[in-house]
Design a protein around this motif. Structure first.
Motif, PDB file in Angstrom:
ATOM      1  N   PRO A 112       0.839  -1.210   0.000  1.00  0.00           N
ATOM      2  CA  PRO A 112       0.000   0.000   0.000  1.00  0.00           C
ATOM      3  C   PRO A 112       0.871   1.255   0.000  1.00  0.00           C
ATOM      4  CG  PRO A 112       0.114  -0.907   2.204  1.00  0.00           C
ATOM      5  CD  PRO A 112       0.875  -1.863   1.319  1.00  0.00           C
ATOM      6  N   LEU A 113       1.371   1.618  -1.150  1.00  0.00           N
ATOM      7  CA  LEU A 113       2.358   2.691  -1.253  1.00  0.00           C
ATOM      8  C   LEU A 113       1.833   4.043  -0.772  1.00  0.00           C
ATOM      9  CD1 LEU A 113       3.987   1.754  -4.686  1.00  0.00           C
ATOM     10  CD2 LEU A 113       4.672   1.063  -2.379  1.00  0.00           C
ATOM     11  N   LYS A 114       0.518   4.191  -0.729  1.00  0.00           N
ATOM     12  CA  LYS A 114      -0.061   5.446  -0.229  1.00  0.00           C
ATOM     13  C   LYS A 114       0.238   5.641   1.253  1.00  0.00           C
ATOM     14  CE  LYS A 114      -4.539   3.274   0.749  1.00  0.00           C
ATOM     15  NZ  LYS A 114      -4.322   3.238   2.202  1.00  0.00           N
ATOM     16  N   ASP A 115       0.613   4.582   1.938  1.00  0.00           N
ATOM     17  CA  ASP A 115       0.905   4.652   3.367  1.00  0.00           C
ATOM     18  C   ASP A 115       2.381   4.891   3.655  1.00  0.00           C
ATOM     19  OD1 ASP A 115      -1.749   4.250   3.987  1.00  0.00           O
ATOM     20  OD2 ASP A 115      -1.531   2.116   4.420  1.00  0.00           O
ATOM     21  N   TYR A 155      10.129   4.268  -0.980  1.00  0.00           N
ATOM     22  CA  TYR A 155       8.877   4.279  -0.226  1.00  0.00           C
ATOM     23  C   TYR A 155       9.193   3.778   1.188  1.00  0.00           C
ATOM     24  CZ  TYR A 155       6.703   4.520  -4.859  1.00  0.00           C
ATOM     25  OH  TYR A 155       6.344   4.882  -6.136  1.00  0.00           O
ATOM     26  N   TRP A 174       4.779  11.857   9.960  1.00  0.00           N
ATOM     27  CA  TRP A 174       3.681  11.691   9.009  1.00  0.00           C
ATOM     28  C   TRP A 174       2.773  12.923   8.971  1.00  0.00           C
ATOM     29  CZ3 TRP A 174       2.774   8.428   5.170  1.00  0.00           C
ATOM     30  CH2 TRP A 174       1.505   8.463   4.570  1.00  0.00           C
TER      31      TRP A 174
END
Length: 249
Positions: A112-115, A155, A174
């Motif tokens: 889940p690269l969005k994370d 990532y 984050w």
């Protein structure tokens, strides 16, 4: 593939036991082979960690015992536990090493690269994923090695598993206005990220679950596009070699 000299050793050192032989209790003939081995080893080694899988080994008479990402071998009775590697001398293959590589491989496209915190150099056409703890010294060293890499997209999945204020730092990174700058400034320069103002949703718990799913127990853990996973830090030269090998793979 690297071809190592075989070294069979007692699992005693790992588990704090005194001997390789763990008794002579017979495995129940009424239980399936896997269950019999689990039962036998559990009875003989009370300190044995949870066994994830029992499978037939590539050598007749031996069975593979998986504990996390570690591979051990035992006999059909579960009377012996062997820690070491099986080498196919005819074909010059390290079968244990190949098995571990398969067990630890991660489908890059499923991540889940969005994370992840993302940054790149040049075209960014070569991709890696890194599981990192903000307080991990080797992660900081690895980040410095990355600074000179060409055409790489990184990532970073923040997994604060080292305790202390790791969770607070991961959240602050984050939630920063520029999470990439906050992460790299902390890892490279030691500049602490600003405290987040108000509530901020983070993917940190999802990242921790992701690391558990893939049995990532230490940082850094590096994943390449062909699924190869490397535990621990790599130098720039080592990273470049693996990037080339993974692109061919």
């Amino acid at each position: 593939m690297k071809f190592k000299t075989v070294a069979l050793a007692s699992v005693a050192g790992l588990l704090g036991l005194a001997a390789l032989t763990v008794g002579t209790l017979p495995a129940s003939a009424q239980l399936p082979q896997e269950a019999a081995i689990r039962k036998s080893l559990g009875e003989r080694l009370s300190s044995l960690p949870k066994i994830d899988e029992v499978n037939k080994a590539p050598v007749a008479g031996l069975f593979e015992v998986l504990i996390g990402t570690e591979v051990f071998y035992t006999d059909a009775e579960g009377a012996y536990l062997i820690r070491g590697e099986i080498l196919d001398l005819k074909n010059k293959r390290n079968l244990t090493e190949e098995r571990i590589a398969k067990l630890t491989a991660i489908d890059f496209d499923s991540l889940p690269l969005k994370d992840a915190v993302v940054w790149k150099t040049g075209s960014g056409k070569r991709r890696i994923a890194v599981f990192s703890d903000p307080n991990c010294g080797y992660c900081k060293r690895f980040e410095k090695e990355l600074t000179g890499m060409k055409d790489v997209t990184v990532y970073t999945f923040l997994i604060p598993i080292l305790g202390g204020d790791s969770p607070d730092k991961a959240k602050a990174i984050w939630c920063a206005k520029d999470s990439t700058a906050a992460y790299r400034n902390w890892m490279l320069e030691g500049t602490a990220p600003p405290r987040p103002l108000g509530d901020c949703a983070t993917p940190i718990e999802r990242n921790i679950e992701l690391s558990r799913k893939h049995r990532v127990s230490g940082t850094p853990a590096i994943v390449f596009e062909d699924g190869v996973r490397v535990p621990g830090m790599l130098t720039a030269d080592q990273l470049e070699k693996q990037l080339v090998a993974s692109s061919k793979g």
